[in-house]
Scaffold this active site. Structure first.
Site, PDB file in Angstrom:
ATOM      1  N   LYS A 496      63.970  35.159  52.572  1.00 41.41           N
ATOM      2  CA  LYS A 496      63.557  36.566  52.649  1.00 41.41           C
ATOM      3  C   LYS A 496      62.047  36.655  52.856  1.00 41.41           C
ATOM      4  CE  LYS A 496      63.319  36.454  47.663  1.00 41.41           C
ATOM      5  NZ  LYS A 496      64.028  36.683  46.407  1.00 41.41           N
ATOM      6  N   TYR A 721      29.230  45.910  53.722  1.00 40.55           N
ATOM      7  CA  TYR A 721      29.426  47.331  53.388  1.00 40.55           C
ATOM      8  C   TYR A 721      28.957  47.670  51.984  1.00 40.55           C
ATOM      9  CZ  TYR A 721      32.407  48.166  57.479  1.00 40.55           C
ATOM     10  OH  TYR A 721      32.888  48.319  58.735  1.00 40.55           O
TER      11      TYR A 721
HETATM   12  C1  LIG Z   1      64.002  35.710  45.506  1.00 38.06           C
HETATM   13  C2  LIG Z   1      65.208  35.399  44.772  1.00 38.06           C
HETATM   14  C3  LIG Z   1      65.484  34.093  44.335  1.00 38.06           C
HETATM   15  C4  LIG Z   1      64.519  32.955  44.468  1.00 38.06           C
HETATM   16  O1  LIG Z   1      63.616  32.971  43.398  1.00 38.06           O
HETATM   17  P1  LIG Z   1      62.435  31.878  43.292  1.00 38.06           P
HETATM   18  O2  LIG Z   1      61.756  32.217  42.031  1.00 38.06           O
HETATM   19  O3  LIG Z   1      61.569  32.096  44.472  1.00 38.06           O
HETATM   20  O4  LIG Z   1      63.089  30.569  43.296  1.00 38.06           O
HETATM   21  C5  LIG Z   1      66.706  33.854  43.753  1.00 38.06           C
HETATM   22  N1  LIG Z   1      67.603  34.852  43.572  1.00 38.06           N
HETATM   23  C6  LIG Z   1      67.360  36.121  43.944  1.00 38.06           C
HETATM   24  C7  LIG Z   1      68.382  37.159  43.707  1.00 38.06           C
HETATM   25  C8  LIG Z   1      66.154  36.453  44.544  1.00 38.06           C
HETATM   26  O5  LIG Z   1      65.921  37.700  44.920  1.00 38.06           O
END
Ligand SMILES: *Cc1c(COP(=O)(O)O)cnc(C)c1O
Length: 826
Positions: A496, A721
């Site tokens: 993701k 700035y």
């Molecule tokens: C993002 C996510 C993970 C992965 O978590 P990490 O801490 O990056 O390993 C696992 N399960 C769900 C539902 C997530 O949204």
């Protein structure tokens, strides 16, 4: 690996003392252990190796369809029946890896020319490549491709030995006790080189001494052994074991040695070395200044002195020594093209590896190869380029651009779209950049052709700020997490948010290639992008939106279902499309209190699911709220307990298997007992330890830029700035082309954040601007154009997230899309 070898399968079965079933007359040229990277299938012998998670035997039918006819197997049941597959041949052995090694050992024994065996913790590949550069004018050298130095890599390297050569340089690497004796038997080096004893793989050995004892087993067959005497333990152990019977030759900075280094002076990116060798003063100059390169060069120098290469020749060759780029880079090119750079060596083995990388990028793009002359193969030009032409056909290359007298003279052997140029200069002066559109272009050539100039011409000229993504490190991390799991446990990799900022299709391609079981994205569009890029493994959509259901079904994506209304909506979409038995993933809320069914929803959920056949439950999962922190362990245990009991309730209502998963990266490390049938790997893959296990992971991403301008500003002036940057004294400042629009958080302004330049940390002065920032260069000597590391291997991203009082997830995922991602792998 392909070579000039010519064995019949019958003869090989005798060498392996295996039983031969089927056609005894097949001719074997190449060995293969990977069904994904064959060159010429009908000449290959496939070894069905068995790993913990993967069994080569499962690919035999698929390989038969690709044209492979010869196999070494250890599982009788995998032998295809003679009636239908009479042209195939199988050698049945007890252990396929041992068989591969025995064949290599037999092959090795056919040659009596010198074989150099190189081992040590670092520098093996550099020393091997440099010796090749330094010796290829005197010798016809075969060498291990890339860093092929493992239990599998060594036999494949040895297979390259041929009549036409007169020296072999082979590297040997180990990670565990009792590995070296196998490699030593295969290589049987006549000369040994020891580079350096570092701390790689220390965790698998009781002590440095034990690791060293293991490594120097390589040298049992050597007549002489070269090493650096300044590493005391190395000297002690070599002396203890071989002192009286072998010729130990050494170099030293400190004491008397065969080659005693007297002075070393580094300036202007070069180092002058003066040494004394058997009472004669010797000098070389090399175009490197770092200690590791100097050490490696000295070992090579000692070796050339032993070979009695002429002094002036030694001088000339060292002065032209070139860096060994072991990495292949994937970059964005002009006209929507993708460029793969691999222009530091060219031989058939590395051409194969590069073409595999090209084919690993699943795209519809036209495949173009820019290839230079290939040197040192021992083949006649005709035979060589006929071979190349065959390989290109096999790898489905669409167009070749050949550069060099040798390849140009054999142009008629190529039957694909083609053009040839005698030199790189002629190619560049004829170059019409509009000619390259929507292609994947592999640029592969020998060093002397300077193909980096072609790459520069074809590269998309963008922002100098880039995120470099180390694909080897990612695979390393994947394997680390695999090692914590049972072989049967499936892995979902979370890709993701642009794979935590590191890219989408490139990462997904890599993961598919390395056989992860599932990918998970946040929204349907991310899944569509992956499908369009040729990703075929299952993909979970964590946040399916109702309006995207049609797309989800069309692209075979698998939604997370987290409440009854989304279940009902999805059911309607399935009915409309007339689809039955569609896989879904049920999300339970056991304590995270985000999306998911609560305990009181379960009866309703089961009722709804049981009364229709539009879907089936592929998996049930839940998410831990505090898996990374010990203080929440009781809560975590409670979540796991609820998860088990809720899953039991659901599963007892369905008579098919349903997978369960609750662990994220931190969970895998800390609660392996709760791995169930599947786990979800996220941040760990990208090299960030969520717990205290950071040292087990390799950094994956490095955000880099370079200095645009340097100026000296007096203390009466201000920087940037709102005139926030003030100076205590006249100060050299550097302007760097990265700002908050690139994801360089503005809260790092005014000394909160630092960047690394030439190994030194330089504070940010004044406010970070949209596209630029200013840094204080007081403590570093720097030039315009020098590299600036925002974060990377030596300056971890976690430092920045701490400065910002956030987590590394946020820093990684907010790097903007305009920052080009560059992928590289060895
Ligand atoms: C993002 C996510 C993970 C992965 O978590 P990490 O801490 O990056 O390993 C696992 N399960 C769900 C539902 C997530 O949204």
């Amino acid at each position: 690996m392909r070579s000039a070898n010519n064995y019949t399968i019958k003869f090989i079965s005798q060498i392996l003392t295996g039983s031969l079933i089927g056609n005894p007359n097949l001719k074997i040229h190449s060995l293969s252990i990977d069904s994904r990277s064959l060159i010429i299938p009908n000449e290959a012998l496939f070894f069905a190796l068995q790993g913990e998670r993967h069994d080569g035997h499962s690919h035999i039918i698929e390989l038969y369809e690709k044209g492979v006819r010869a196999y070494v197997v250890s599982n009788k049941d995998s032998i295809l029946p003679d009636e239908e597959f009479g042209d195939a041949a199988f050698i049945l052995v007890d252990n396929t890896l041992t068989a591969l090694q025995s064949l290599a050992q037999y092959h090795r024994n056919r040659f009596s020319y010198p074989v150099l065996g190189i081992t040590g913790s670092n520098g093996k590949t550099i020393v091997k490549e440099w010796l090749y550069q330094l010796l290829c004018e005197n010798y016809s050298v075969v060498r291990s491709p890339k860093s092929y130095n493992s239990q599998i890599g060594v036999p494949l390297s040895i297979w390259n030995m041929a009549e036409e050569s007169n020296m072999a340089i082979i590297e040997a690497g180990i990670s565990k006790p009792n590995e070296m004796q196998h490699l030593a038997k295969i290589i049987q080096p006549s000369i040994g080189l020891f580079t350096h004893l570092g701390d790689a793989h220390r965790e698998n050995f009781a002590s440095d001494k034990q690791k060293l004892e293991e490594k120097i087993k390589l040298f049992d067959s050597c007549n002489w052994i070269a090493y650096c005497v300044d590493e005391e333990l190395v000297h002690q152990e070599l002396y203890k074991k071989f002192g009286t019977e072998k010729r130990l030759v050494c170099w030293s900075r400190k004491e008397n040695a065969n080659l005693r280094i007297l002075t070393e002076i580094s300036e202007n990116k070069r180092t002058k070395l003066k040494g004394i060798y058997y009472e004669c003063i010797k000098e070389i100059e090399i175009p490197f200044t770092d200690k590791a390169s100097i050490d490696n060069a000295i070992l090579c120098w000692l070796f050339l002195l032993l070979l009695e290469v002429d002094d002036s020749e030694i001088k000339r060759r060292f002065s032209n020594l070139e860096p060994v780029a072991m990495r292949m880079e994937i970059k964005e090119g002009i006209g929507e093209s993708t460029i793969i750079n691999d222009y530091y060596n060219s031989d058939l083995g590395s051409l194969e590896i590069a073409l595999n990388l090209m084919n690993q990028q699943k795209t519809d793009k036209k495949k173009t190869l820019i290839l230079s002359d290939i040197y040192q193969t021992g083949y006649s030009p005709k035979k060589l380029y006929r071979e190349v032409s065959k390989i290109l056909k096999q790898k489905k290359v669409d167009r070749i651009i050949g550069i060099g007298e040798g390849i140009a003279s054999q142009s008629e052997l190529f039957s694909l779209e083609k053009s040839f140029y005698r030199t790189t200069d002629i190619f560049l002066s004829d170059l019409n950049r509009n000619e390259f559109k929507n292609e994947i272009i592999l640029i592969k050539g020998s060093r002397s052709f300077h193909f980096e100039r072609i790459s520069n011409a074809l590269q998309y000229k963008a922002h100098r700020t880039v995120l470099e993504v180390n694909l080897n490190a990612m695979v390393y991390n994947l394997n680390y997490f695999r090692s914590l799991l049972k072989p049967s446990t499936k892995i979902v990799v979370m890709v993701k948010a642009f794979s935590y900022g590191s890219g989408s299709t490139e990462i997904a391609n890599l993961l598919q290639y390395h056989r992860v079981d599932y990918l998970a994205v946040a929204i349907a569009d991310e899944g569509v992008e992956l499908r369009n890029a040729g990703i075929t493994i299952p993909i979970i959509v964590m946040n399916p939106e109702i309006h995207s259901f049609e797309t989800i079904i069309e692209y075979q994506l698998e939604p997370e279902i987290y409440n009854i209304s989304i279940l009902q909506e999805f059911e309607k979409s399935l009915k409309r499309s007339g689809v039955k038995n569609y896989p879904i993933h049920i999300k339970l809320d056991t304590g995270m209190h985000r999306l998911g069914f609560m305990q009181h929803d379960l009866n309703d959920l089961i009722l709804q699911l049981r009364k229709n056949d539009n879907f089936y439950i592929r998996s049930i999962f839940s998410h831990l709220a505090g898996a990374d922190e010990e203080q929440h362990d009781i809560y975590t245990e409670k979540q796991i307990k609820s998860f088990i009991s809720w899953c039991d309730i659901i599963r007892s209502n369905f008579n098919y298997p349903i997978d369960r998963h609750i662990l994220n990266s931190a969970g895998i490390e800390r609660f392996p007992d709760a791995q169930f049938e599947m786990v979800r790997l996220g941040i760990g893959l990208y090299g960030i330890g969520t717990f205290r296990h950071q040292e087990n992971l390799m950094n994956v991403s490095s955000l880099k830029t370079s200095i645009s301008q340097i100026k000296t500003i007096s203390s009466s002036e201000t920087i940037g700035y709102s005139r926030k940057g003030t100076l205590e004294k006249e100060t050299a400042i550097g302007i760097i082309p990265i700002g908050y629009a690139d994801g360089f958080n503005r809260r790092l302004s005014n000394g909160v954040g630092k960047v690394m330049i030439n190994g030194k940390l330089c504070p940010i002065i004044g406010n970070i601007c949209m596209d630029m920032s200013m840094v204080d260069l007081s403590d570093v000597s720097a030039n315009e154009g020098d590299e600036v590391i925002i974060f990377g291997d030596d300056y971890p991203v976690t430092i920045i997230s701490k400065q910002l009082d956030t987590i590394s997830y946020e820093v990684l995922t907010t790097i903007s899309r305009r920052v080009k991602r560059i992928y590289y792998q060895e």
